[in-house]
Design a protein around this motif. Structure first.
Motif, PDB file in Angstrom:
ATOM      1  N   ILE A  37       0.814  -1.217   0.000  1.00  0.00           N
ATOM      2  CA  ILE A  37       0.000   0.000   0.000  1.00  0.00           C
ATOM      3  C   ILE A  37       0.853   1.275   0.000  1.00  0.00           C
ATOM      4  CG2 ILE A  37      -0.385   0.355   2.479  1.00  0.00           C
ATOM      5  CD1 ILE A  37      -3.261  -0.069   0.061  1.00  0.00           C
ATOM      6  N   VAL A  93       1.616   1.302  -4.078  1.00  0.00           N
ATOM      7  CA  VAL A  93       0.612   1.099  -5.119  1.00  0.00           C
ATOM      8  C   VAL A  93       0.004   2.420  -5.595  1.00  0.00           C
ATOM      9  CG1 VAL A  93      -1.345   0.820  -3.568  1.00  0.00           C
ATOM     10  CG2 VAL A  93      -1.335  -0.395  -5.733  1.00  0.00           C
ATOM     11  N   LYS A  94      -0.277   2.485  -6.886  1.00  0.00           N
ATOM     12  CA  LYS A  94      -0.860   3.699  -7.453  1.00  0.00           C
ATOM     13  C   LYS A  94      -2.356   3.514  -7.635  1.00  0.00           C
ATOM     14  CE  LYS A  94       3.119   5.709  -9.330  1.00  0.00           C
ATOM     15  NZ  LYS A  94       4.039   4.556  -9.059  1.00  0.00           N
ATOM     16  N   PHE A  95      -3.019   4.639  -7.585  1.00  0.00           N
ATOM     17  CA  PHE A  95      -4.450   4.581  -7.770  1.00  0.00           C
ATOM     18  C   PHE A  95      -4.808   5.207  -9.104  1.00  0.00           C
ATOM     19  CE2 PHE A  95      -8.764   6.077  -7.328  1.00  0.00           C
ATOM     20  CZ  PHE A  95      -9.364   4.866  -7.035  1.00  0.00           C
ATOM     21  N   ILE A 144      -7.677   0.456  -8.105  1.00  0.00           N
ATOM     22  CA  ILE A 144      -6.294   0.296  -7.672  1.00  0.00           C
ATOM     23  C   ILE A 144      -5.539  -0.359  -8.825  1.00  0.00           C
ATOM     24  CG2 ILE A 144      -4.799  -0.979  -6.101  1.00  0.00           C
ATOM     25  CD1 ILE A 144      -6.946  -0.740  -3.982  1.00  0.00           C
TER      26      ILE A 144
END
Ligand SMILES: Cc1cc2nc3c(=O)[nH]c(=O)nc-3n(C[C@H](O)[C@H](O)[C@H](O)COP(=O)(O)OP(=O)(O)OC[C@H]3O[C@@H](n4cnc5c(N)ncnc54)[C@H](O)[C@@H]3O)c2cc1C
Ligand SMILES: Nc1ncnc2c1ncn2[C@@H]1O[C@H](COP(=O)(O)O)[C@@H](O)[C@H]1O
Lengths: 265, 328
Positions: A15, A18-20, A27
């Motif tokens: 988390i 990670v890119k959104f 996600i």
């Protein structure tokens, strides 16, 4: 005496990396490596510690896509004895109710157990509901927000359960589900030798058809999930002043003036 | 169409009604008015005073289902669940709201799994759309997005975050009904309370001012300085997870994803970088002041006022200035 311990672990994206994808409202799971949900490492460690003290076996169970086997392998390297992956297209898109129902079904299939450990919450789902729902489906009591395992005996466990107003010391006979916070212990790191051993270990894969004697397939996956995400929005950040002061004295002066105006000092 | 019912759980601790209950009544009232529904509060306790039950009516309930039994003295999830599930089966509410306290979060999923309905965690808002459907809004992905969630089954259940919903004005002329309920004891094994380890003294979620410290403090000593500032302002001390993990301060002070969510009028972050997991717990504060020596720290992006500098210079100066302003 040999205790049967189950640990529920979920594979989640790292988390912190990670890119959104704001446009698609998803996600982007390819943007970061997957790992064991950090809180589940504590659950696993708690399970392994009980086993080391009293003897028994630790079975790690995860529901997820095929590559979640990686997380289970990691769990084996960290002390689990057996690993089971619940993998099927039919399980996909499950909300907490469907997830818990499926996990509880798998635990029933395993037969008797003494303790189930799970994490406080997952970093991606972030509901903290699955543990208590699994306990309800299995009709066993659960101990929540457990920050300390004080004592384990052959037939019962004593823990500290954190509530806002106080830390309660609670005792419960087996079988019981215990949901732990990250304060419960410091998860160990696997040694190289254990890692290598885990690479060769077997991970059992159970598909929907392996569970049909226990669960009703209309209650699993997306079809069995009563909650649906109708929309995802990126929240508008509150408009902030955004004043930056490189000179300390000036900064303090302005800040204190503003706070005084608002009646805060 | 059957009469529509909305229920909320009024939590009590040690016989005192938890403030989240009044917040749930505030939101519940708003939805009940939109849907033309009846709003009731469900309370399980041991000898709760009648005046206290009346408060639930003054804050918006039409009806109070009151369970009175010694088993409810300790938050025993199984006994609570047993009685609530029975009430749901008899009264068939359309919506049931719980507070997202540790107890509410522990109880609601068991109720939901028992009646096989959907449960949405940690909502920060509830809305009714043009089709009279309930939209449950919750942060996801460490607070970076908001998910809108609908539930297909009944009752629609959610836990609601503390300190975000508004309670109504107290109206002591409001009328309502108190229904004395018969408690049924679940004949199953339940966990036993055998003791308590320290009552918690600080309540950071209710604080109006939070002075928080992170790794930048460098030591436990640093928190003495922050405490001095917090005391001066009438606030409490908060901390990042790193500071808690280092053992500089207790877990009850932690702010963020795995700690407490706070929404004070003023949040002063000292030596905190502003990781997403920290921001998730404090970014809705009214005013944010960041004190950090690194101008590129992410905390500055959400701060109203950023002072770039060593906190060991800034904080003592601030304390001195505040005292000067007050003429101390
Ligand atoms: C699952 C999970 C859950 C988490 N939950 C939480 C949570 O609930 N809460 C939380 O806070 N974190 C949480 N984290 C951790 C989070 O990712 C960060 O690691 C943490 O917030 C960083 O703490 P920090 O800002 O104190 O430390 P750092 O990131 O190391 O920042 C220290 C800052 O202090 C500044 N500084 C140093 N010296 C001085 C000085 N003398 N004067 C002024 N400034 C100085 C530095 O420039 C730096 O910006 C979680 C992580 C994970 C994976
Ligand atoms: N898909 C899954 N497989 C195995 N365990 C899970 C899964 N989802 C949740 N859990 C367990 O339930 C806990 C709470 O998860 P959640 O309710 O998603 O926040 C986690 O910490 C895990 O221990």
């Amino acid at each position: 005496m040999s205790l049967k311990i189950v640990v529920l672990i979920k594979q989640v994206p790292d988390i912190t990396r990670v890119k959104f994808d704001a446009e698609r409202g998803r996600i982007d799971r390819s943007s970061a490596e997957a790992e064991i949900n950090p809180f589940d490492l504590n659950a696993l460690e708690a399970a392994v510690q009980v086993k080391e003290k009293l003897g028994g076996t630790v079975v790690a169970i995860s529901m997820g896509p095929q590559n979640a086997a990686v997380a289970l392998r990691d769990a084996l390297a960290r002390g689990a004895d057996e690993a089971i992956l619940l993998e099927d297209n039919k399980f996909a898109g499950a909300d907490t109710l469907a997830t818990s129902y499926t996990l509880a079904g798998a635990i029933k299939k395993l037969g008797n157990f003494d303790i189930i450990f799970c994490g406080e919450k997952t970093v991606d789902g972030d509901t903290g509901q699955v543990g208590a729902e699994v306990a309800e489906f299995l009709q066993v009591p659960h101990l929540y927000y457990v920050s300390k395992v004080k004592e384990v005996k052959e037939d019962k466990i004593v823990v500290v359960s954190e509530m806002e107003e106080a830390s309660y010391v609670v005792e419960c006979e087996f079988p019981v589900l215990v949901s732990v916070t990250k304060d419960v212990n410091k998860p160990r790191l696997p040694t190289l030798r254990e890692k290598l051993k885990a690479m060769k270990a077997e991970i059992k894969i159970w598909h929907a058809e392996n569970l049909t004697d226990i669960i009703n397939l209309s209650n699993v996956g997306y079809a069995g999930s009563p909650t649906v995400v109708s929309k995802v929005v990126v929240p508008k950040e509150k408009g902030r002043e955004g004043k930056v002061f490189k000179e300390i004295n000036e900064g303090i002066k302005v800040v204190l003036e503003e706070l005084a105006k608002k009646g805060l000092i | 169409m059957p009469y529509r019912k909305i229920m909320i759980l009024a939590e009590q601790r040690g016989g005192k009604i938890h403030p989240i209950s009044f917040e749930l009544l505030g939101k519940g009232r708003e939805i009940a008015n939109k849907l033309g529904a009846e709003l009731s509060a469900v309370i399980l306790g041991n000898n709760i005073a009648r005046e206290d039950l009346m408060e639930l009516i003054y804050y918006g309930a039409d009806k109070v289902y009151s369970y009175n039994h010694p088993v409810f003295e300790y938050p025993d999830v199984i006994q609570y669940k047993h009685n609530i599930v029975k009430l749901i089966q008899e009264e068939r509410p359309e919506i049931f709201l719980f507070g997202a306290t540790n107890f509410g979060r522990s109880l609601a999923p068991r109720v939901a799994a028992s009646v096989k309905t959907g449960l949405t965690a940690d909502c920060i808002d509830l809305q009714v759309d043009e089709n009279e459907e309930l939209i449950q809004i919750r942060p996801a992905f460490v607070g970076n997005i908001l998910a809108h969630i609908k539930t297909k089954t009944r009752p629609i259940m959610s836990t609601i975050r503390y300190n975000v919903m508004k309670k109504n004005e107290r109206n002591s002329t409001r009328e309502g009904m108190i229904v004395e309920m018969k408690t049924e004891i679940a004949e199953t094994k339940t966990p036993r309370l055998i003791g308590k380890e320290g009552e918690k003294k600080i309540n950071i979620t209710d604080a109006k001012i939070v002075v928080a410290g992170g790794r930048g403090l460098g030591s436990q000593e640093g928190f003495k300085l922050l405490k001095e500032l917090a005391d001066l302002l009438g606030g409490v001390v908060g901390a990042s997870r790193v500071a808690v993990d280092e053992g500089w301060i207790g877990k009850e002070h932690q702010v963020g994803f795995s700690g407490n969510t706070v929404k004070p009028r003023l949040y002063i972050a000292c030596g905190i970088s502003g990781a997403p997991q920290h921001l998730a717990g404090m970014k809705d504060s009214e005013i944010i002041v960041a004190i950090n020596s690194d101008p590129s720290a992410p905390i500055h992006r959400i701060a109203d006022y950023s002072i770039i500098g060593d906190l060991y210079q800034v904080v003592p100066l601030m304390i001195k200035e505040i005292k000067a302003i007050r003429g101390e």
